[in-house]
Design a protein around this motif. Sequence first.
Motif, PDB file in Angstrom:
ATOM      1  N   LEU A  56       0.835  -1.190   0.000  1.00 38.98           N
ATOM      2  CA  LEU A  56       0.000   0.000   0.000  1.00 38.98           C
ATOM      3  C   LEU A  56       0.879   1.253   0.000  1.00 38.98           C
ATOM      4  O   LEU A  56       1.903   1.297   0.683  1.00 38.98           O
ATOM      5  CB  LEU A  56      -0.928  -0.011   1.212  1.00 38.98           C
ATOM      6  CG  LEU A  56      -1.890  -1.211   1.265  1.00 38.98           C
ATOM      7  CD1 LEU A  56      -2.665  -1.223   2.565  1.00 38.98           C
ATOM      8  CD2 LEU A  56      -2.838  -1.192   0.084  1.00 38.98           C
ATOM      9  N   PRO A  57       0.482   2.239  -0.787  1.00 42.76           N
ATOM     10  CA  PRO A  57       1.332   3.432  -0.914  1.00 42.76           C
ATOM     11  C   PRO A  57       1.378   4.254   0.384  1.00 42.76           C
ATOM     12  O   PRO A  57       0.384   4.382   1.090  1.00 42.76           O
ATOM     13  CB  PRO A  57       0.661   4.227  -2.033  1.00 42.76           C
ATOM     14  CG  PRO A  57      -0.735   3.745  -2.091  1.00 42.76           C
ATOM     15  CD  PRO A  57      -0.732   2.325  -1.586  1.00 42.76           C
ATOM     16  N   LEU A  58       2.558   4.761   0.659  1.00 40.11           N
ATOM     17  CA  LEU A  58       2.757   5.643   1.806  1.00 40.11           C
ATOM     18  C   LEU A  58       3.845   6.638   1.431  1.00 40.11           C
ATOM     19  O   LEU A  58       5.007   6.278   1.288  1.00 40.11           O
ATOM     20  CB  LEU A  58       3.168   4.840   3.049  1.00 40.11           C
ATOM     21  CG  LEU A  58       3.425   5.661   4.309  1.00 40.11           C
ATOM     22  CD1 LEU A  58       2.159   6.367   4.772  1.00 40.11           C
ATOM     23  CD2 LEU A  58       3.954   4.769   5.415  1.00 40.11           C
ATOM     24  N   ASP A  59       3.418   7.893   1.252  1.00 41.00           N
ATOM     25  CA  ASP A  59       4.394   8.914   0.894  1.00 41.00           C
ATOM     26  C   ASP A  59       4.579   9.895   2.055  1.00 41.00           C
ATOM     27  O   ASP A  59       3.889   9.824   3.066  1.00 41.00           O
ATOM     28  CB  ASP A  59       4.004   9.635  -0.400  1.00 41.00           C
ATOM     29  CG  ASP A  59       2.667  10.361  -0.309  1.00 41.00           C
ATOM     30  OD1 ASP A  59       2.234  10.701   0.808  1.00 41.00           O
ATOM     31  OD2 ASP A  59       2.064  10.606  -1.366  1.00 41.00           O
ATOM     32  N   THR A  60       5.509  10.793   1.884  1.00 37.70           N
ATOM     33  CA  THR A  60       5.840  11.762   2.927  1.00 37.70           C
ATOM     34  C   THR A  60       4.636  12.624   3.295  1.00 37.70           C
ATOM     35  O   THR A  60       4.422  12.926   4.476  1.00 37.70           O
ATOM     36  CB  THR A  60       7.020  12.653   2.467  1.00 37.70           C
ATOM     37  OG1 THR A  60       8.111  11.799   2.134  1.00 37.70           O
ATOM     38  CG2 THR A  60       7.444  13.613   3.545  1.00 37.70           C
ATOM     39  N   ASN A  61       3.823  13.008   2.310  1.00 38.11           N
ATOM     40  CA  ASN A  61       2.645  13.830   2.598  1.00 38.11           C
ATOM     41  C   ASN A  61       1.665  13.094   3.508  1.00 38.11           C
ATOM     42  O   ASN A  61       1.097  13.689   4.435  1.00 38.11           O
ATOM     43  CB  ASN A  61       1.940  14.244   1.301  1.00 38.11           C
ATOM     44  CG  ASN A  61       2.728  15.286   0.529  1.00 38.11           C
ATOM     45  OD1 ASN A  61       3.532  16.016   1.103  1.00 38.11           O
ATOM     46  ND2 ASN A  61       2.517  15.340  -0.770  1.00 38.11           N
ATOM     47  N   LYS A  62       1.461  11.809   3.241  1.00 35.86           N
ATOM     48  CA  LYS A  62       0.540  11.027   4.081  1.00 35.86           C
ATOM     49  C   LYS A  62       1.078  10.902   5.506  1.00 35.86           C
ATOM     50  O   LYS A  62       0.320  10.985   6.468  1.00 35.86           O
ATOM     51  CB  LYS A  62       0.292   9.648   3.479  1.00 35.86           C
ATOM     52  CG  LYS A  62      -0.759   8.854   4.218  1.00 35.86           C
ATOM     53  CD  LYS A  62      -1.170   7.605   3.474  1.00 35.86           C
ATOM     54  CE  LYS A  62      -2.263   6.880   4.225  1.00 35.86           C
ATOM     55  NZ  LYS A  62      -2.812   5.762   3.473  1.00 35.86           N
ATOM     56  N   VAL A  63       2.374  10.730   5.641  1.00 36.14           N
ATOM     57  CA  VAL A  63       2.980  10.662   6.976  1.00 36.14           C
ATOM     58  C   VAL A  63       2.790  11.998   7.702  1.00 36.14           C
ATOM     59  O   VAL A  63       2.368  12.020   8.862  1.00 36.14           O
ATOM     60  CB  VAL A  63       4.476  10.284   6.890  1.00 36.14           C
ATOM     61  CG1 VAL A  63       5.152  10.413   8.254  1.00 36.14           C
ATOM     62  CG2 VAL A  63       4.650   8.877   6.334  1.00 36.14           C
ATOM     63  N   ASP A  64       3.074  13.093   7.015  1.00 42.05           N
ATOM     64  CA  ASP A  64       2.908  14.423   7.621  1.00 42.05           C
ATOM     65  C   ASP A  64       1.453  14.674   8.021  1.00 42.05           C
ATOM     66  O   ASP A  64       1.179  15.176   9.115  1.00 42.05           O
ATOM     67  CB  ASP A  64       3.382  15.521   6.668  1.00 42.05           C
ATOM     68  CG  ASP A  64       4.890  15.565   6.511  1.00 42.05           C
ATOM     69  OD1 ASP A  64       5.599  14.985   7.365  1.00 42.05           O
ATOM     70  OD2 ASP A  64       5.355  16.171   5.527  1.00 42.05           O
ATOM     71  N   GLU A  65       0.520  14.348   7.136  1.00 39.54           N
ATOM     72  CA  GLU A  65      -0.913  14.512   7.439  1.00 39.54           C
ATOM     73  C   GLU A  65      -1.304  13.684   8.660  1.00 39.54           C
ATOM     74  O   GLU A  65      -2.057  14.147   9.520  1.00 39.54           O
ATOM     75  CB  GLU A  65      -1.764  14.087   6.243  1.00 39.54           C
ATOM     76  CG  GLU A  65      -1.761  15.047   5.090  1.00 39.54           C
ATOM     77  CD  GLU A  65      -2.509  14.488   3.876  1.00 39.54           C
ATOM     78  OE1 GLU A  65      -3.305  13.532   4.021  1.00 39.54           O
ATOM     79  OE2 GLU A  65      -2.284  15.011   2.760  1.00 39.54           O
ATOM     80  N   THR A  66      -0.795  12.476   8.727  1.00 39.15           N
ATOM     81  CA  THR A  66      -1.108  11.589   9.851  1.00 39.15           C
ATOM     82  C   THR A  66      -0.601  12.168  11.155  1.00 39.15           C
ATOM     83  O   THR A  66      -1.333  12.218  12.153  1.00 39.15           O
ATOM     84  CB  THR A  66      -0.503  10.193   9.602  1.00 39.15           C
ATOM     85  OG1 THR A  66      -1.123   9.641   8.440  1.00 39.15           O
ATOM     86  CG2 THR A  66      -0.705   9.282  10.789  1.00 39.15           C
ATOM     87  N   ILE A  67       0.637  12.614  11.156  1.00 44.78           N
ATOM     88  CA  ILE A  67       1.203  13.205  12.373  1.00 44.78           C
ATOM     89  C   ILE A  67       0.385  14.417  12.795  1.00 44.78           C
ATOM     90  O   ILE A  67       0.060  14.572  13.982  1.00 44.78           O
ATOM     91  CB  ILE A  67       2.687  13.578  12.147  1.00 44.78           C
ATOM     92  CG1 ILE A  67       3.527  12.299  12.015  1.00 44.78           C
ATOM     93  CG2 ILE A  67       3.212  14.464  13.278  1.00 44.78           C
ATOM     94  CD1 ILE A  67       4.950  12.526  11.528  1.00 44.78           C
ATOM     95  N   ASN A  68      -0.011  15.262  11.851  1.00 49.29           N
ATOM     96  CA  ASN A  68      -0.819  16.444  12.173  1.00 49.29           C
ATOM     97  C   ASN A  68      -2.190  16.069  12.715  1.00 49.29           C
ATOM     98  O   ASN A  68      -2.677  16.684  13.672  1.00 49.29           O
ATOM     99  CB  ASN A  68      -0.948  17.343  10.942  1.00 49.29           C
ATOM    100  CG  ASN A  68       0.361  18.019  10.581  1.00 49.29           C
ATOM    101  OD1 ASN A  68       1.225  18.228  11.431  1.00 49.29           O
ATOM    102  ND2 ASN A  68       0.535  18.331   9.308  1.00 49.29           N
TER     103      ASN A  68
END
Length: 159
Positions: free
Chosen positions: A120-132
């Motif tokens: 499943l795709p996981l990019d830097t934007n998704k990580v940042d959104e998740t942390i926020n």
Amino acid sequence: PFKRLLYAGAVTCLETYLSEILFKKVIENEFNIKKYISKCMNKNKYNSIIEKKEISEEELKKEVEDDIIKFPYHRLKDVKERYKFFFNIQIPDYNEISKIIRFRHIIIHRNGKDKSGYELPLDTNKVDETINKVEKFITDINSLVLNRINDDDNDELPW
């Protein structure tokens, strides 16, 4: 792998917060320990504690500590119930956070792959959104808890 660790770490921070703030307030005094036992503990566990005629305060505290520590904080529906009973608050909508937790489960238990083996795709934007999103969720809950307990002296998160 690093992005997956960051993503999973955000959920770990959430679980740690949910555990620590409850632990901190419950263990604070005997009244809160008894309140927790009567309102939040599993009924079987509650009954086994009540049946013990001779239980020291230290044993009682240890039972409660164990219950709080072993509770699965990724089950937000159950967390919502405990927080309602103990803090008398309604935690905010957690649908988005539940999706994050489910994805974390895939990362941790299936190395980020679905049941068919597709990564499943996981990019830097998704990580940042998740942390926020996780940070906002924690901050919102913390505000509710602090307002409820009127702890004006300590507006810091518990870690």
